[in-house]
Design an enzyme around this catalytic site. Structure first.
Site, PDB file in Angstrom:
ATOM      1  N   ALA A   1       0.847  -1.216  -0.085  1.00 24.37           N
ATOM      2  CA  ALA A   1      -0.061  -0.008  -0.038  1.00 24.37           C
ATOM      3  C   ALA A   1       0.787   1.304  -0.003  1.00 24.37           C
ATOM      4  O   ALA A   1       2.149   1.083   0.252  1.00 24.37           O
ATOM      5  CB  ALA A   1      -0.894   0.124   1.072  1.00 24.37           C
TER       6      ALA A   1
ATOM      7  N   GLY B   1       0.693  -5.153   0.957  1.00 24.34           N
ATOM      8  CA  GLY B   1      -0.638  -5.130   0.057  1.00 24.34           C
ATOM      9  C   GLY B   1      -0.121  -5.970  -1.481  1.00 24.34           C
ATOM     10  O   GLY B   1      -0.864  -6.385  -2.091  1.00 24.34           O
TER      11      GLY B   1
ATOM     12  N   GLU C   1      -0.443  -9.156  -0.546  1.00 26.60           N
ATOM     13  CA  GLU C   1      -1.937  -9.512  -0.398  1.00 26.60           C
ATOM     14  C   GLU C   1      -2.643  -9.664  -1.826  1.00 26.60           C
ATOM     15  O   GLU C   1      -3.551 -10.453  -2.018  1.00 26.60           O
ATOM     16  CB  GLU C   1      -2.418  -8.632   0.786  1.00 26.60           C
ATOM     17  CG  GLU C   1      -1.622  -8.741   1.895  1.00 26.60           C
ATOM     18  CD  GLU C   1      -2.105  -7.463   2.972  1.00 26.60           C
ATOM     19  OE1 GLU C   1      -1.860  -6.460   2.579  1.00 26.60           O
ATOM     20  OE2 GLU C   1      -2.862  -7.737   3.779  1.00 26.60           O
TER      21      GLU C   1
ATOM     22  N   GLU D   1       4.810  -5.074   6.943  1.00 26.64           N
ATOM     23  CA  GLU D   1       4.212  -3.979   7.701  1.00 26.64           C
ATOM     24  C   GLU D   1       4.730  -3.722   9.138  1.00 26.64           C
ATOM     25  O   GLU D   1       4.633  -2.372   9.804  1.00 26.64           O
ATOM     26  CB  GLU D   1       2.562  -4.141   7.723  1.00 26.64           C
ATOM     27  CG  GLU D   1       1.958  -4.003   6.599  1.00 26.64           C
ATOM     28  CD  GLU D   1       1.717  -5.355   5.482  1.00 26.64           C
ATOM     29  OE1 GLU D   1       2.632  -6.283   6.068  1.00 26.64           O
ATOM     30  OE2 GLU D   1       1.181  -5.414   4.709  1.00 26.64           O
TER      31      GLU D   1
END
Ligand code: CAA
Length: 257
Positions: free
Chosen positions: A65, A108, A111, A131
């Site tokens: 992200a 992300g 993911e 993260e």
């Protein structure tokens, strides 16, 4: 389709979406994710497309992200943004999704690859949920999907230390389907897509939906769901064509009907 942060290419029955923020290592900002969702929704409706590939570039599938976009946000900002509803819509794509991963698939990015149904990786691919190094935890399904894919011990280590795993480890752990030299990873993903695109697109959707149920339900309910989808396949012309072609000893010609 005209998008800025993703591009799309077509071959018969296959669409390839490329994440397109190379300078930022394809960091997944809100705009990119919204475009990806819109592109997938269009392709999911397009009868000329049976399988969708999501890819990045050689250096990065996606490095997570967009940290710069999230940095100043409060919990309430994040709650109001509701960015993960976009991810939920992506997860609802009914056609088979293949991630073609080279370089970084982090946070992300990892993911997103795991949201796809299969992953073809280049030898240079690196997967991780780092993260924790920036004071948070995975938010787009990482703790759940990684744990299901690689098991608790490995997922714990990756989520709690932020350690990356390479393509060979990802293959051994069952996170990816195959690993190939970097110059071949897209080609290999297309080969896999072509194989699936040659099948009944109806059966492919039903099969995807039923496999996913294995992660969402208890065995009894999952078996019941599978059985219903199996019976439903018999409502398609593709089922008649597939079985007749077998009997006639000829290749089937599926129409998605
Ligand atoms: N968000 C925003 N920008 C990013 C980014 C990210 N996730 N990852 C890389 N970039 C940017 C860098 O800031 C840099 O931009 P500038 O040139 O403007 O400085 C550019 O991309 C190139 O990156 P680096 O210079 O850092 O490249 P490197 O080769 O030295 O390092 C890396 C590569 C190890 C991937 C490193 O960039 C990195 O650690 N990135 C962050 C990885 C990360 O923590 N991801 C998780 C994000 S949180 C998340 O994803 C939450 C969730 O579950 C949804």
């Amino acid at each position: 389709m005209s998008f800025i942060n993703v591009t799309a290419e077509y071959q018969p029955y296959i669409a390839l979406i490329e994440l397109n923020r190379p300078k930022e290592l394809n960091a997944l900002n809100l705009q990119l994710m919204a475009e990806l969702r819109d592109a997938l929704q269009q392709l999911d409706q397009d009868t000329q497309v049976r399988v969708i590939i999501i890819t990045g570039n050689e250096r990065a599938f996606a490095a997570g992200a967009d940290i710069k976009q999230m940095a100043g946000k409060t919990a309430i900002d994040m709650l109001n943004l509701d960015q993960f509803s976009t991810w939920d819509q992506i997860r609802k794509t009914r056609k088979p999704l293949i991630a073609a991963v080279s370089g970084y698939a982090l946070g992300g990015g990892c993911e997103l690859a795991m949201t796809c149904d299969m992953i073809v990786a280049s030898e240079t691919a690196q997967f991780g949920q780092p993260e924790i190094k920036i004071g948070v935890i995975p938010g787009a399904g990482g703790t759940q999907r990684l744990t299901r894919a690689v098991g608790k011990a490995r997922a714990m280590e990756m989520v709690l230390t932020g350690k990356f795993i390479n393509a060979g480890e990802a293959l051994r752990y069952g996170l990816v389907n195959k690993v190939v030299p970097v110059e071949l990873y897209r080609e290999e993903a297309v080969k896999l897509a072509r194989q699936i695109a040659g099948m009944s697109p109806i059966a492919a959707k039903l099969g995807k939906e039923a496999v996913n149920r294995a992660f969402e339900t208890h065995l009894d309910e999952g078996l019941h769901f599978e059985r219903k989808n199996f019976y439903l396949a018999f409502a398609s012309e593709d089922q008649q064509e597939g079985m007749q072609a077998f009997i006639d000893k000829r290749p089937p010609n599926y129409q998605g009907k």
